[in-house]
Design an enzyme around this catalytic site. Sequence first.
Site, PDB file in Angstrom:
ATOM      1  CE1 TYR A 265      20.183   9.052  81.492  1.00  0.00           C
ATOM      2  CE2 TYR A 265      18.035  10.112  81.490  1.00  0.00           C
ATOM      3  CZ  TYR A 265      18.815   8.985  81.692  1.00  0.00           C
ATOM      4  OH  TYR A 265      18.228   7.815  82.094  1.00  0.00           O
TER       5      TYR A 265
ATOM      6  CE  LYS B  49      20.074   6.483  79.053  1.00  0.00           C
ATOM      7  NZ  LYS B  49      20.307   5.064  79.340  1.00  0.00           N
TER       8      LYS B  49
HETATM    9  N1  LIG Z   1      15.823   5.246  87.545  1.00  0.00           N
HETATM   10  C1  LIG Z   1      15.102   5.856  86.634  1.00  0.00           C
HETATM   11  O1  LIG Z   1      14.164   6.627  86.939  1.00  0.00           O
HETATM   12  C2  LIG Z   1      15.400   5.624  85.173  1.00  0.00           C
HETATM   13  C3  LIG Z   1      14.479   6.114  84.238  1.00  0.00           C
HETATM   14  C4  LIG Z   1      14.711   5.918  82.900  1.00  0.00           C
HETATM   15  C5  LIG Z   1      15.829   5.221  82.481  1.00  0.00           C
HETATM   16  N2  LIG Z   1      16.716   4.751  83.397  1.00  0.00           N
HETATM   17  C6  LIG Z   1      17.886   4.033  82.871  1.00  0.00           C
HETATM   18  O2  LIG Z   1      18.004   2.782  83.530  1.00  0.00           O
HETATM   19  C7  LIG Z   1      19.369   2.399  83.593  1.00  0.00           C
HETATM   20  C8  LIG Z   1      19.733   1.986  85.005  1.00  0.00           C
HETATM   21  O3  LIG Z   1      19.459   3.052  85.875  1.00  0.00           O
HETATM   22  P1  LIG Z   1      19.200   2.853  87.433  1.00  0.00           P
HETATM   23  O4  LIG Z   1      18.138   3.798  87.769  1.00  0.00           O
HETATM   24  O5  LIG Z   1      19.044   1.433  87.763  1.00  0.00           O
HETATM   25  O6  LIG Z   1      20.574   3.409  88.014  1.00  0.00           O
HETATM   26  P2  LIG Z   1      21.340   3.110  89.410  1.00  0.00           P
HETATM   27  O7  LIG Z   1      20.430   2.565  90.421  1.00  0.00           O
HETATM   28  O8  LIG Z   1      22.114   4.350  89.703  1.00  0.00           O
HETATM   29  O9  LIG Z   1      22.361   1.965  88.982  1.00  0.00           O
HETATM   30  C9  LIG Z   1      23.327   2.230  88.018  1.00  0.00           C
HETATM   31  C10 LIG Z   1      24.162   0.992  87.808  1.00  0.00           C
HETATM   32  O10 LIG Z   1      25.154   1.269  86.830  1.00  0.00           O
HETATM   33  C11 LIG Z   1      26.468   1.091  87.385  1.00  0.00           C
HETATM   34  N3  LIG Z   1      27.346   2.088  86.775  1.00  0.00           N
HETATM   35  C12 LIG Z   1      27.349   3.425  86.931  1.00  0.00           C
HETATM   36  N4  LIG Z   1      28.291   3.985  86.133  1.00  0.00           N
HETATM   37  C13 LIG Z   1      28.880   2.963  85.468  1.00  0.00           C
HETATM   38  C14 LIG Z   1      29.919   2.881  84.504  1.00  0.00           C
HETATM   39  N5  LIG Z   1      30.545   3.979  84.049  1.00  0.00           N
HETATM   40  N6  LIG Z   1      30.276   1.672  84.050  1.00  0.00           N
HETATM   41  C15 LIG Z   1      29.657   0.546  84.487  1.00  0.00           C
HETATM   42  N7  LIG Z   1      28.675   0.549  85.386  1.00  0.00           N
HETATM   43  C16 LIG Z   1      28.284   1.750  85.870  1.00  0.00           C
HETATM   44  C17 LIG Z   1      26.277   1.232  88.889  1.00  0.00           C
HETATM   45  O11 LIG Z   1      27.210   0.462  89.626  1.00  0.00           O
HETATM   46  P3  LIG Z   1      28.606   0.957  90.232  1.00  0.00           P
HETATM   47  O12 LIG Z   1      28.364   2.253  90.909  1.00  0.00           O
HETATM   48  O13 LIG Z   1      28.918  -0.183  91.153  1.00  0.00           O
HETATM   49  O14 LIG Z   1      29.548   1.063  89.056  1.00  0.00           O
HETATM   50  C18 LIG Z   1      24.898   0.589  89.063  1.00  0.00           C
HETATM   51  O15 LIG Z   1      25.010  -0.818  89.092  1.00  0.00           O
HETATM   52  C19 LIG Z   1      20.166   3.572  83.031  1.00  0.00           C
HETATM   53  O16 LIG Z   1      20.457   3.322  81.672  1.00  0.00           O
HETATM   54  C20 LIG Z   1      19.201   4.741  83.123  1.00  0.00           C
HETATM   55  O17 LIG Z   1      19.447   5.712  82.140  1.00  0.00           O
HETATM   56  C21 LIG Z   1      16.528   4.936  84.745  1.00  0.00           C
END
Ligand SMILES: NC(=O)c1ccc[n+]([C@@H]2O[C@H](COP(=O)([O-])OP(=O)(O)OC[C@H]3O[C@@H](n4cnc5c(N)ncnc54)[C@H](OP(=O)(O)O)[C@@H]3O)[C@@H](O)[C@H]2O)c1
Length: 269
Positions: free
Chosen positions: A174, A178
């Site tokens: 992952y 990134k």
């Molecule tokens: N949370 C953290 O600590 C963190 C830290 C660093 C970076 N990030 C990055 O931030 C971004 C968002 O993460 P988050 O934490 O907000 O995640 P999250 O709460 O799990 O939300 C993920 C979103 O993506 C959608 N999704 C999942 N798989 C998908 C697919 N194959 N196609 C289209 N939509 C999809 C989900 O909706 P559905 O299930 O309805 O499809 C949901 O709306 C990601 O790029 C992640 O790598 C997160």
Amino acid sequence: MRFVKRCGSAVPVKSEAIMFDFKGKVAVVTGSSRGIGRATAEMFARFGARVVVSSRTAEACEDTAKTIRDQGGEALVIPCHIGKKEDLQRLVDKTMSAWGRIDSLICNAAINPVYGPMSDLTDDAFDKIMSTNVRSTLQLCNMVLPGMAERGGGTVVILSSIAGIRGNTVIGAYGISKAAEAALARNLAVEWGPHHIRVNALAPGLVKTDFARALWEDPERLERAEKQTPLRRIGVPDDIAGTALFLASDASAYITGQTIVADGGETIS
Ligand SMILES: NC(=O)c1ccc[n+]([C@@H]2O[C@H](COP(=O)([O-])OP(=O)(O)OC[C@H]3O[C@@H](n4cnc5c(N)ncnc54)[C@H](OP(=O)(O)O)[C@@H]3O)[C@@H](O)[C@H]2O)c1
């Protein structure tokens, strides 16, 4: 518009309010049914943008769209599995036929299906992570950026992570994806800068969403994370949404190709 002289050139000056005014603009946010994507979609709408709310199913997006509409904004739900190229094309085509433009593209959706050392990683898992997180982002940008350039420019924000900056014992692949997304932002910035398109990566630290639930739900882990972070808290989705809005706004008009870290200071301590 007001101009000031700087180093012999007339530079346009926009008022603070106009810098963050997205009225008339269209923003597409992938993965906006929940988490960071949802907060970002809602924030863009609050600042006047018409927002395309998208995730794998339309039903999952309806609540975000309703919140936006209840607050007087405009939202359009278009389901799109980012790992499917035909879905990406449909996302772009439907947005264009409804609203005729995309001014800000927020490539937010990503997956992290494996947890453990990279020596256990299967080829299939590696390919899935790289194609869903990296290749799809490039594909989507290639579908959106030529039109954006024809209309005079725009902005792209690609959600990266501090996992792409530091090594990790359990989410290595992952992290590689990134880091690749940050490199992708740099490269797209070079290619599209002359067409007035800015592309930046946004690298959050630990944020309280479903995605990272395993890392903050356990009280001991949470305490450790908070102690390691100078601001003494983990992030919330609005922390990241605000940074995404900044990177898409005229307030960041001279920033492109960068990876902006929003992690409460975790990586500098
Ligand atoms: N949370 C953290 O600590 C963190 C830290 C660093 C970076 N990030 C990055 O931030 C971004 C968002 O993460 P988050 O934490 O907000 O995640 P999250 O709460 O799990 O939300 C993920 C979103 O993506 C959608 N999704 C999942 N798989 C998908 C697919 N194959 N196609 C289209 N939509 C999809 C989900 O909706 P559905 O299930 O309805 O499809 C949901 O709306 C990601 O790029 C992640 O790598 C997160």
